[in-house]
Design a protein around this motif. Structure first.
Motif, PDB file in Angstrom:
ATOM      1  N   MET A 101       0.849  -1.193   0.000  1.00 52.36           N
ATOM      2  CA  MET A 101       0.000   0.000   0.000  1.00 52.36           C
ATOM      3  C   MET A 101       0.885   1.242   0.000  1.00 52.36           C
ATOM      4  N   SER A 102       0.479   2.240  -0.747  1.00 51.38           N
ATOM      5  CA  SER A 102       1.296   3.452  -0.845  1.00 51.38           C
ATOM      6  C   SER A 102       1.099   4.316   0.392  1.00 51.38           C
ATOM      7  N   ASP A 103       1.857   5.378   0.438  1.00 53.13           N
ATOM      8  CA  ASP A 103       1.928   6.211   1.646  1.00 53.13           C
ATOM      9  C   ASP A 103       0.643   7.016   1.878  1.00 53.13           C
ATOM     10  N   LEU A 104       0.041   6.834   3.051  1.00 54.83           N
ATOM     11  CA  LEU A 104      -1.184   7.582   3.391  1.00 54.83           C
ATOM     12  C   LEU A 104      -0.917   8.479   4.595  1.00 54.83           C
ATOM     13  N   ARG A 105      -1.384   9.716   4.477  1.00 51.74           N
ATOM     14  CA  ARG A 105      -1.205  10.653   5.568  1.00 51.74           C
ATOM     15  C   ARG A 105      -2.536  11.353   5.829  1.00 51.74           C
ATOM     16  N   ILE A 106      -2.938  11.445   7.095  1.00 53.69           N
ATOM     17  CA  ILE A 106      -4.123  12.227   7.451  1.00 53.69           C
ATOM     18  C   ILE A 106      -3.608  13.539   8.026  1.00 53.69           C
ATOM     19  N   ARG A 107      -3.991  14.647   7.416  1.00 55.90           N
ATOM     20  CA  ARG A 107      -3.423  15.954   7.780  1.00 55.90           C
ATOM     21  C   ARG A 107      -4.511  17.028   7.696  1.00 55.90           C
ATOM     22  N   PRO A 108      -4.273  18.177   8.365  1.00 57.88           N
ATOM     23  CA  PRO A 108      -5.249  19.274   8.263  1.00 57.88           C
ATOM     24  C   PRO A 108      -5.423  19.690   6.804  1.00 57.88           C
ATOM     25  N   ALA A 109      -6.656  19.997   6.422  1.00 55.81           N
ATOM     26  CA  ALA A 109      -6.915  20.465   5.055  1.00 55.81           C
ATOM     27  C   ALA A 109      -6.310  21.844   4.860  1.00 55.81           C
ATOM     28  N   SER A 110      -5.828  22.108   3.658  1.00 52.68           N
ATOM     29  CA  SER A 110      -5.351  23.455   3.316  1.00 52.68           C
ATOM     30  C   SER A 110      -6.280  24.006   2.227  1.00 52.68           C
ATOM     31  N   PRO A 111      -6.233  25.328   1.987  1.00 53.53           N
ATOM     32  CA  PRO A 111      -7.136  25.898   0.965  1.00 53.53           C
ATOM     33  C   PRO A 111      -7.000  25.198  -0.384  1.00 53.53           C
ATOM     34  N   SER A 112      -5.802  24.705  -0.706  1.00 57.19           N
ATOM     35  CA  SER A 112      -5.627  24.059  -2.015  1.00 57.19           C
ATOM     36  C   SER A 112      -6.350  22.704  -2.095  1.00 57.19           C
ATOM     37  N   ASP A 113      -6.803  22.182  -0.947  1.00 58.08           N
ATOM     38  CA  ASP A 113      -7.578  20.930  -0.957  1.00 58.08           C
ATOM     39  C   ASP A 113      -9.059  21.165  -1.276  1.00 58.08           C
ATOM     40  N   ILE A 114      -9.502  22.426  -1.237  1.00 53.30           N
ATOM     41  CA  ILE A 114     -10.943  22.688  -1.329  1.00 53.30           C
ATOM     42  C   ILE A 114     -11.574  22.070  -2.585  1.00 53.30           C
ATOM     43  N   PRO A 115     -10.990  22.250  -3.782  1.00 52.21           N
ATOM     44  CA  PRO A 115     -11.646  21.644  -4.962  1.00 52.21           C
ATOM     45  C   PRO A 115     -11.805  20.121  -4.823  1.00 52.21           C
ATOM     46  N   ALA A 116     -10.777  19.453  -4.313  1.00 48.31           N
ATOM     47  CA  ALA A 116     -10.868  17.989  -4.168  1.00 48.31           C
ATOM     48  C   ALA A 116     -11.913  17.606  -3.121  1.00 48.31           C
ATOM     49  N   ILE A 117     -11.993  18.370  -2.029  1.00 49.78           N
ATOM     50  CA  ILE A 117     -12.992  18.072  -0.989  1.00 49.78           C
ATOM     51  C   ILE A 117     -14.398  18.265  -1.556  1.00 49.78           C
ATOM     52  N   VAL A 118     -14.615  19.382  -2.238  1.00 48.50           N
ATOM     53  CA  VAL A 118     -15.955  19.655  -2.770  1.00 48.50           C
ATOM     54  C   VAL A 118     -16.321  18.609  -3.824  1.00 48.50           C
ATOM     55  N   ALA A 119     -15.346  18.193  -4.621  1.00 46.93           N
ATOM     56  CA  ALA A 119     -15.624  17.147  -5.619  1.00 46.93           C
ATOM     57  C   ALA A 119     -16.077  15.860  -4.925  1.00 46.93           C
ATOM     58  N   MET A 120     -15.456  15.521  -3.802  1.00 47.42           N
ATOM     59  CA  MET A 120     -15.891  14.318  -3.069  1.00 47.42           C
ATOM     60  C   MET A 120     -17.274  14.514  -2.447  1.00 47.42           C
ATOM     61  N   LEU A 121     -17.542  15.714  -1.912  1.00 38.65           N
ATOM     62  CA  LEU A 121     -18.875  15.986  -1.347  1.00 38.65           C
ATOM     63  C   LEU A 121     -19.948  15.841  -2.424  1.00 38.65           C
TER      64      LEU A 121
END
Lengths: 150, 150
Positions: free
Chosen positions: A1-21
């Motif tokens: 399995m490749s590297d997984l990290r759980i981290r605080p969201a940054s503004p640059s994550d917003i498009p990816a988060i909204v796409a998942m929502l």
């Protein structure tokens, strides 16, 4: 399995988060990627609130999951602090990979670290797969969740 | 009807609030008036958090009801802020007086004033009277509420 990290969201994550929502039978009607303004404003409010933890799961630089953890102090249960998990989403490519479990386990562990005595969440009655998932992780469907849209 | 006021809770309301939390089939096992320390600590945390609104209903100087309203920003539903109502209690002498309705209506109005687009709460599956009460006020039991005790 490749590297997984759980981290605080940054503004640059917003498009990816909204796409998942939006990539969800219920979310599809509720979200719009056309105008980022309300999402940016909401992100700014989350970022300045120390009781809000919007996180993403990052696999090799790709944003593949998200959830929002809210820490809520209160008087009941002898002054118990509780946490609430909202807006759990896993990228379609990652479903069945165990990432949902990792995200919820992160939220439970972070809640414990912050002294919470209870973790709670609600799930739409139609999401029966999600209900089994939360029960497997030890959650009990002890409540009804009521909503009023304003 | 005598004068009713819904106002922010003060530290001197804590004994009355805890007594209401304890005077309940579910709360009786969870609360203890013997040691006020954890309640005082929780009150201090609530008081310093601008997104927390612990209020009481005060009738002629008597604390006869309480609820906690939490304002939660978030990305989902186009950056919608939501509110969560917790720890609703009405003094035994006041049940059936319409005070529960007044408290919930206050919470809904305050949520609207703060720009929330959704008000939510959970209610133990055993509290069937409460479920009818919330449905009468326009809430929809659209979700299951999951809890994990830590």
């Amino acid at each position: 399995m490749s590297d997984l990290r759980i981290r605080p969201a940054s503004p640059s994550d917003i498009p990816a988060i909204v796409a998942m929502l939006a990539d969800d039978p219920l979310g599809a009607q509720r979200e719009s990627l056309d105008d980022p303004t309300p999402y940016l404003a909401a992100f700014a409010r989350l970022a300045e609130d120390p009781n809000q933890h919007l996180v993403v799961a990052d696999r090799d630089g790709r944003t593949v999951g998200t959830l929002q953890l809210t820490i809520i102090p209160g008087l009941s249960r002898r002054g118990a602090t509780r946490s609430i998990i909202e807006a759990v989403r896993i990228h379609a490519d990652e479903r069945g990979s165990g990432l949902g479990t990792q995200l919820i386990e992160w939220a439970v562990e972070e809640s414990r670290r912050q002294g919470c005595r209870l973790v709670q969440l609600t799930s739409d009655v139609s999401r029966t797969d999600a209900h089994r998932f939360y029960e497997r992780l030890g959650f009990e469907a002890s409540h009804l969740g009521f909503k009023l849209v304003l």
